[in-house]
Write a protein that holds these residues in place. Structure first.
Motif, PDB file in Angstrom:
ATOM      1  N   ALA A   1       0.857  -1.192   0.000  1.00  0.00           N
ATOM      2  CA  ALA A   1       0.000   0.000   0.000  1.00  0.00           C
ATOM      3  C   ALA A   1       0.887   1.233   0.000  1.00  0.00           C
ATOM      4  CB  ALA A   1      -0.904   0.000   1.219  1.00  0.00           C
ATOM      5  N   VAL A   2       0.630   2.136  -0.935  1.00  0.00           N
ATOM      6  CA  VAL A   2       1.439   3.345  -1.074  1.00  0.00           C
ATOM      7  C   VAL A   2       0.547   4.564  -0.903  1.00  0.00           C
ATOM      8  CG1 VAL A   2       2.937   4.690  -2.576  1.00  0.00           C
ATOM      9  CG2 VAL A   2       3.038   2.191  -2.635  1.00  0.00           C
ATOM     10  N   TYR A   3       0.984   5.478  -0.039  1.00  0.00           N
ATOM     11  CA  TYR A   3       0.301   6.743   0.169  1.00  0.00           C
ATOM     12  C   TYR A   3       1.262   7.874  -0.175  1.00  0.00           C
ATOM     13  CZ  TYR A   3      -3.223   4.223   2.934  1.00  0.00           C
ATOM     14  OH  TYR A   3      -4.217   3.373   3.350  1.00  0.00           O
ATOM     15  N   VAL A   4       0.781   8.854  -0.925  1.00  0.00           N
ATOM     16  CA  VAL A   4       1.534  10.080  -1.138  1.00  0.00           C
ATOM     17  C   VAL A   4       0.644  11.221  -0.659  1.00  0.00           C
ATOM     18  CG1 VAL A   4       0.759  10.175  -3.554  1.00  0.00           C
ATOM     19  CG2 VAL A   4       2.661  11.615  -2.800  1.00  0.00           C
ATOM     20  N   ALA A   5       1.218  12.126   0.129  1.00  0.00           N
ATOM     21  CA  ALA A   5       0.422  13.192   0.738  1.00  0.00           C
ATOM     22  C   ALA A   5       1.208  14.491   0.781  1.00  0.00           C
ATOM     23  CB  ALA A   5       0.001  12.799   2.156  1.00  0.00           C
ATOM     24  N   HIS A   6       0.490  15.575   0.668  1.00  0.00           N
ATOM     25  CA  HIS A   6       1.056  16.911   0.851  1.00  0.00           C
ATOM     26  C   HIS A   6       0.190  17.611   1.878  1.00  0.00           C
ATOM     27  CE1 HIS A   6       2.323  21.021  -1.081  1.00  0.00           C
ATOM     28  NE2 HIS A   6       2.798  20.856   0.146  1.00  0.00           N
ATOM     29  N   LEU A   7       0.665  17.642   3.118  1.00  0.00           N
ATOM     30  CA  LEU A   7      -0.107  18.260   4.190  1.00  0.00           C
ATOM     31  C   LEU A   7      -0.116  19.778   4.036  1.00  0.00           C
ATOM     32  CD1 LEU A   7       0.989  16.164   7.304  1.00  0.00           C
ATOM     33  CD2 LEU A   7      -0.721  15.655   5.550  1.00  0.00           C
ATOM     34  N   ALA A   8      -1.061  20.406   4.701  1.00  0.00           N
ATOM     35  CA  ALA A   8      -1.227  21.856   4.579  1.00  0.00           C
ATOM     36  C   ALA A   8       0.038  22.590   5.016  1.00  0.00           C
ATOM     37  CB  ALA A   8      -2.418  22.308   5.421  1.00  0.00           C
ATOM     38  N   SER A   9       0.247  23.750   4.418  1.00  0.00           N
ATOM     39  CA  SER A   9       1.420  24.555   4.728  1.00  0.00           C
ATOM     40  C   SER A   9       1.310  25.164   6.121  1.00  0.00           C
ATOM     41  CB  SER A   9       1.573  25.676   3.702  1.00  0.00           C
ATOM     42  OG  SER A   9       1.752  25.148   2.405  1.00  0.00           O
ATOM     43  N   VAL A  10       2.458  25.524   6.664  1.00  0.00           N
ATOM     44  CA  VAL A  10       2.514  26.216   7.956  1.00  0.00           C
ATOM     45  C   VAL A  10       3.140  27.587   7.748  1.00  0.00           C
ATOM     46  CG1 VAL A  10       2.695  24.053   9.234  1.00  0.00           C
ATOM     47  CG2 VAL A  10       4.777  25.252   8.562  1.00  0.00           C
ATOM     48  N   ARG A  11       2.894  28.469   8.685  1.00  0.00           N
ATOM     49  CA  ARG A  11       3.450  29.815   8.612  1.00  0.00           C
ATOM     50  C   ARG A  11       3.948  30.225   9.995  1.00  0.00           C
ATOM     51  NH1 ARG A  11       2.874  28.635   4.109  1.00  0.00           N
ATOM     52  NH2 ARG A  11       1.784  29.715   2.395  1.00  0.00           N
ATOM     53  N   VAL A  12       4.988  31.036  10.007  1.00  0.00           N
ATOM     54  CA  VAL A  12       5.467  31.652  11.249  1.00  0.00           C
ATOM     55  C   VAL A  12       5.209  33.143  11.128  1.00  0.00           C
ATOM     56  CG1 VAL A  12       7.408  32.008  12.811  1.00  0.00           C
ATOM     57  CG2 VAL A  12       7.240  29.874  11.515  1.00  0.00           C
TER      58      VAL A  12
ATOM     59  N   PRO B   1       4.125  36.976  13.235  1.00  0.00           N
ATOM     60  CA  PRO B   1       4.134  37.659  14.541  1.00  0.00           C
ATOM     61  C   PRO B   1       2.781  37.581  15.244  1.00  0.00           C
ATOM     62  CG  PRO B   1       5.191  39.014  12.854  1.00  0.00           C
ATOM     63  CD  PRO B   1       4.555  37.865  12.135  1.00  0.00           C
ATOM     64  N   SER B   2       1.695  37.574  14.474  1.00  0.00           N
ATOM     65  CA  SER B   2       0.371  37.611  15.082  1.00  0.00           C
ATOM     66  C   SER B   2      -0.104  36.253  15.580  1.00  0.00           C
ATOM     67  CB  SER B   2      -0.650  38.154  14.072  1.00  0.00           C
ATOM     68  OG  SER B   2      -0.663  37.347  12.896  1.00  0.00           O
ATOM     69  N   THR B   3       0.350  35.187  14.927  1.00  0.00           N
ATOM     70  CA  THR B   3      -0.148  33.847  15.268  1.00  0.00           C
ATOM     71  C   THR B   3       0.929  32.895  15.752  1.00  0.00           C
ATOM     72  OG1 THR B   3       0.106  33.111  12.974  1.00  0.00           O
ATOM     73  CG2 THR B   3      -2.021  34.047  13.602  1.00  0.00           C
ATOM     74  N   GLY B   4       2.202  33.264  15.587  1.00  0.00           N
ATOM     75  CA  GLY B   4       3.264  32.332  15.927  1.00  0.00           C
ATOM     76  C   GLY B   4       3.383  31.253  14.864  1.00  0.00           C
ATOM     77  N   PHE B   5       3.588  30.021  15.292  1.00  0.00           N
ATOM     78  CA  PHE B   5       3.754  28.882  14.383  1.00  0.00           C
ATOM     79  C   PHE B   5       2.361  28.336  14.068  1.00  0.00           C
ATOM     80  CE2 PHE B   5       5.742  24.440  13.765  1.00  0.00           C
ATOM     81  CZ  PHE B   5       6.162  24.756  12.484  1.00  0.00           C
ATOM     82  N   ALA B   6       1.798  28.779  12.941  1.00  0.00           N
ATOM     83  CA  ALA B   6       0.418  28.437  12.592  1.00  0.00           C
ATOM     84  C   ALA B   6       0.373  27.076  11.905  1.00  0.00           C
ATOM     85  CB  ALA B   6      -0.166  29.511  11.684  1.00  0.00           C
ATOM     86  N   THR B   7      -0.155  26.060  12.592  1.00  0.00           N
ATOM     87  CA  THR B   7      -0.114  24.686  12.097  1.00  0.00           C
ATOM     88  C   THR B   7      -1.480  23.999  12.085  1.00  0.00           C
ATOM     89  OG1 THR B   7       0.309  23.763  14.302  1.00  0.00           O
ATOM     90  CG2 THR B   7       2.233  24.418  12.998  1.00  0.00           C
TER      91      THR B   7
END
Length: 329
Positions: free
Chosen positions: A210-221, A223-229
């Motif tokens: 079984a093979v899975y390929v995935a691209h999870l949502a991007s993150v941002r750093v 000042p207002s939110t910090g490490f947005a994940t």
């Protein structure tokens, strides 16, 4: 009181108490020593740093190996201050870092290609030369190639360029699989509102995988939110649910996770799988950004198969490096 005089009859200068003495060397450099102890505590107890507003715990774990650069800086400061206290204290973060990452620096690769070589690459939808990227990837001769961040414009380029080498392929949304072995039962995996994950069965000479390929949502750093994940974490939970429901005993999960295997927020996915880089790599295998890699956010994770070796490939036109692994089925 008797005054000290020098040979000229003038008062002699009395050296400061303990200057250059053993006691002085232990008293100096307390700030450097305190910093070293704090650094050791942060590294040793990084999982205790909470993911409160701004997700500082995840941010720390993403770049945790780089805290080791503080050790030689503190050692230099201890030497400049001629402080025995600071010199001893600097040993603490050095020992903690080595206990966490010393094994990563060892070359754990075994000889041979294994039964299946896998390459995964976020090709970047703004890649200026997708044709050249496709040729570079094909030249590395993997049996299974997974691509992320395809677009309506670039996907046909990759399909045409790889058709002669890979007779089997599926593209769904922004991800795709190419293989020299038959692929079947391809279907999107619902991790986001649009298709960024795909599951297929790979029929190898040694049985199905079984093979899975995935691209999870991007993150941002920010000042207002910090490490947005938040988006990434939600996608990771959905991917983990799909992998846990997998009926085949041999599973390969690859893609751009926008996070490292040390990040606690990705533990739902990583806890049931082995990282090929951790098990059979040489060094950290940092993959992003390609110009100066700081973190390994592109993953090859497995279950029911044994990693033989893992490595990164040379830079393409993408902002990520391709990651590769040889697996024994």
């Amino acid at each position: 009181m008797t005054a000290l005089v020098d040979g000229t009859g003038h008062p002699a200068t009395t050296p400061p108490e303990n200057a250059g003495s053993g006691r002085g060397r232990w008293r100096r450099g307390r700030l450097v020593a305190a910093t070293a102890v704090l650094l050791a505590l942060v590294m040793a107890a990084h999982r205790a740093v909470p993911n409160v507003t701004g997700n500082p715990g995840s941010l720390l774990e993403t770049f945790l190996p780089w805290l080791g650069l503080s050790v030689p800086v503190l050692a230099v400061l201890a030497a400049v201050r001629r402080s025995a206290t600071a010199a001893v204290a600097v040993l603490l973060p050095a020992v903690v870092w080595c206990s966490l990452f010393g094994g990563t620096l060892l070359d754990k690769r075994a000889p041979g290609r294994g039964d299946l070589t896998v390459v995964s690459h976020n090709v970047n939808d703004h890649n200026p030369d997708p044709l050249r990227t496709a040729r570079q990837l094909a030249a590395s001769k993997p049996e299974l190639l997974a691509l992320e961040e395809l677009s309506d414009k670039t996907a046909p380029v990759y399909e045409r360029a790889l058709a002669g080498t890979y007779p089997y392929h599926f593209v769904r949304g922004t991800v795709g699989l190419w293989s020299t072995h038959p692929l079947r039962d391809a279907a999107p995996v619902d991790i986001m509102p649009w298709t960024r994950a795909l599951r297929a069965t790979l029929d190898t000479p040694k049985g199905p995988v079984a093979v899975y390929v995935a691209h999870l949502a991007s993150v941002r750093v920010l000042p207002s939110t910090g490490f947005a994940t938040r988006g990434r974490n939600e996608a990771a939970l959905k991917l983990a649910d799909a992998v846990r429901a997998e009926k085949l005993p041999r599973v390969v999960v690859v893609g751009d996770f926008n996070g490292t295997s040390d990040d606690r927020a990705l533990r739902p996915v990583t806890s049931g799988l082995r990282s090929a880089q951790d098990a059979a790599g040489d060094g950290f295998g940092f993959s992003w950004p390609a110009s100066f890699p700081l973190a390994r956010i592109d993953q090859i994770l497995v279950k029911g198969v044994a990693p033989v070796s893992a490595w990164t490939l040379p830079r393409t036109g993408s902002d990520h490096l391709p990651v590769a692994a040889a697996l024994r089925l």
